[in-house]
Design a protein around this motif. Structure first.
Motif, PDB file in Angstrom:
ATOM      1  N   PHE A  54      46.848  35.800  35.906  1.00 52.73           N
ATOM      2  CA  PHE A  54      46.985  37.110  36.015  1.00 52.73           C
ATOM      3  C   PHE A  54      47.426  37.408  37.513  1.00 52.73           C
ATOM      4  O   PHE A  54      46.889  38.279  38.198  1.00 52.73           O
ATOM      5  N   SER A  55      48.390  36.810  37.906  1.00 51.49           N
ATOM      6  CA  SER A  55      48.913  36.758  39.325  1.00 51.49           C
ATOM      7  C   SER A  55      49.387  38.114  39.609  1.00 51.49           C
ATOM      8  O   SER A  55      49.555  38.777  40.879  1.00 51.49           O
ATOM      9  N   ASP A  87      48.402  40.023  31.196  1.00 55.71           N
ATOM     10  CA  ASP A  87      48.545  38.454  31.852  1.00 55.71           C
ATOM     11  C   ASP A  87      49.941  38.416  32.199  1.00 55.71           C
ATOM     12  O   ASP A  87      50.877  39.460  32.185  1.00 55.71           O
ATOM     13  N   ASP A  88      50.514  37.285  32.915  1.00 57.74           N
ATOM     14  CA  ASP A  88      51.916  36.902  33.551  1.00 57.74           C
ATOM     15  C   ASP A  88      52.803  37.075  32.257  1.00 57.74           C
ATOM     16  O   ASP A  88      54.003  37.219  32.517  1.00 57.74           O
ATOM     17  N   ASN A  89      52.406  36.831  31.169  1.00 63.24           N
ATOM     18  CA  ASN A  89      53.299  36.923  30.024  1.00 63.24           C
ATOM     19  C   ASN A  89      53.475  38.102  29.106  1.00 63.24           C
ATOM     20  O   ASN A  89      54.102  38.262  28.078  1.00 63.24           O
ATOM     21  N   THR A 110      36.744  30.777  33.734  1.00 62.62           N
ATOM     22  CA  THR A 110      37.328  31.807  33.145  1.00 62.62           C
ATOM     23  C   THR A 110      37.935  32.890  34.126  1.00 62.62           C
ATOM     24  O   THR A 110      37.726  32.930  35.234  1.00 62.62           O
ATOM     25  N   PRO A 111      38.887  33.563  33.689  1.00 64.02           N
ATOM     26  CA  PRO A 111      39.418  34.665  34.219  1.00 64.02           C
ATOM     27  C   PRO A 111      38.309  35.506  34.872  1.00 64.02           C
ATOM     28  O   PRO A 111      37.905  36.303  33.824  1.00 64.02           O
ATOM     29  N   VAL A 112      37.985  35.873  36.045  1.00 62.86           N
ATOM     30  CA  VAL A 112      37.063  36.656  36.545  1.00 62.86           C
ATOM     31  C   VAL A 112      37.654  37.132  37.972  1.00 62.86           C
ATOM     32  O   VAL A 112      38.209  36.409  38.600  1.00 62.86           O
ATOM     33  N   LYS A 155      39.965  30.741  39.970  1.00 60.70           N
ATOM     34  CA  LYS A 155      41.238  30.108  39.839  1.00 60.70           C
ATOM     35  C   LYS A 155      41.824  30.405  38.541  1.00 60.70           C
ATOM     36  O   LYS A 155      43.340  30.605  38.463  1.00 60.70           O
ATOM     37  N   SER A 156      41.298  30.612  37.589  1.00 61.32           N
ATOM     38  CA  SER A 156      42.098  31.073  36.459  1.00 61.32           C
ATOM     39  C   SER A 156      42.643  32.376  36.256  1.00 61.32           C
ATOM     40  O   SER A 156      43.570  32.444  35.736  1.00 61.32           O
TER      41      SER A 156
END
Length: 312
Positions: free
Chosen positions: A236-237, A269-271, A200-202, A230-231
């Motif tokens: 969240f780049s 996030d990126d969106n 998950t995003p961490v 990786k998530s």
């Protein structure tokens, strides 16, 4: 510094080399004894001190075989050690690992394992002269170091043994500190490997205290390590070090040791969608370690217009 993810084929090759070492050691239980690994690989270990210039020069001058200097540019290596933040280096021709004796033992452990992995990878030998940035372009240097870091993590954390424990652990600072103790490794290296294993995003952070910075602090690069699962990297780049450091300044307390934060934060996030993360931070008297763990997406609130009734 941000963590880099390797190509699957490269990671698999490094993993196979580490597996051979662990198998040769009888698949040991944690913590791994690096003395045993060096003995198996017939590696020598010596120490130098950047604070004792004479000793360092003597160490470099001794790197000879049958009276022939094995380093074509020893002066360049010497300069790299003195001027850089070099903590260790591997000399392939002599199979010698040199460690900075002024570095604390727990950090020497990571440096030594990092150099052991350099010795395992044949393609590193042709470009290694002590991890010298002046002899490697930045892209090549980052790739070589990322490969050695990956291998060091797989070696010190005994591959699947760490994975099994992590699957049964919650992503908290308490769990990370406990695993660091169990495997005999620093909290920093444990945080790094823990975050990279998350599906998950961490996000993991190592930095100076948000409220107490010293002369080495760089406002343009406020985080020493910026470790993304990786998530997180994929979704969240756009979240960068500057944004996170400002968040930490608003959420962290002022104490100089122990827990600094245990709170919730919103990251986009990126969106442009908002997400709730749990943020936890701890200071070990030297640096701050923090982890941002994804909880859930935040539903958009939609404003519904209220009809206006006019009585005539």
């Amino acid at each position: 510094m941000r963590n880099l993810y390797l190509r699957k084929t490269t990671a698999a090759e490094i993993d196979s080399q580490v597996r051979k070492v662990l198998r040769g050691l009888g698949n040991p239980k944690p913590p791994l004894r690096l003395d045993d690994a060096r003995e198996l690989l017939k590696l020598d270990r010596q120490y130098y001190s950047k604070t004792a210039d004479g000793i360092l020069r003597e160490t470099v001058s001794r790197l000879k075989v049958a009276g022939k200097q094995i380093l074509r540019r020893p002066a360049l290596l010497l300069e790299a050690i003195i001027q850089s933040e070099l903590k260790a280096l591997y000399v392939p021709d002599r199979k010698i690992i040199l460690l900075d004796e002024t570095v604390p033992d727990i950090k020497q452990r990571w440096s030594e394992s990092h150099e052991i992995v350099h010795s395992l990878l044949d393609w590193h030998g042709s470009v290694l002269l002590g991890d010298d940035r002046m002899t490697l372009n930045l892209t090549c240097h980052e790739q070589i170091e990322a490969e050695a870091n990956f291998g060091a993590g797989r070696l010190l954390f005994l591959q699947e043994q760490f994975e099994l424990v992590v699957r049964d652990s919650k992503p908290t600072m308490k769990a990370i500190r406990s695993l660091g103790h169990s495997f005999g490794n620093s909290i920093t290296s444990t945080l790094w490997r823990f975050v990279e294993m998350m599906d998950t995003p961490v996000l993991g952070i190592v930095s100076q205290h948000p409220h107490y910075t010293d002369e080495t602090f760089d406002p343009a690069e406020p985080c020493r390590y910026f470790v993304r699962s990786k998530s997180f990297a994929e979704k969240f780049s756009g979240v960068d070090e500057l944004t996170i450091f400002q968040v930490m300044r608003t959420k962290c307390g002022w104490r100089k040791y122990g827990p600094l934060a245990d709170d919730e934060v919103i990251l986009k996030d990126d969106n442009g969608e908002r997400h709730l993360f749990h943020f936890e931070a701890f200071h070990n008297r030297y640096e701050m370690l923090g982890v941002f763990v994804h909880r859930r997406a935040v539903e958009r609130s939609v404003a519904v217009p209220v009809p206006c009734v006019v009585n005539l």
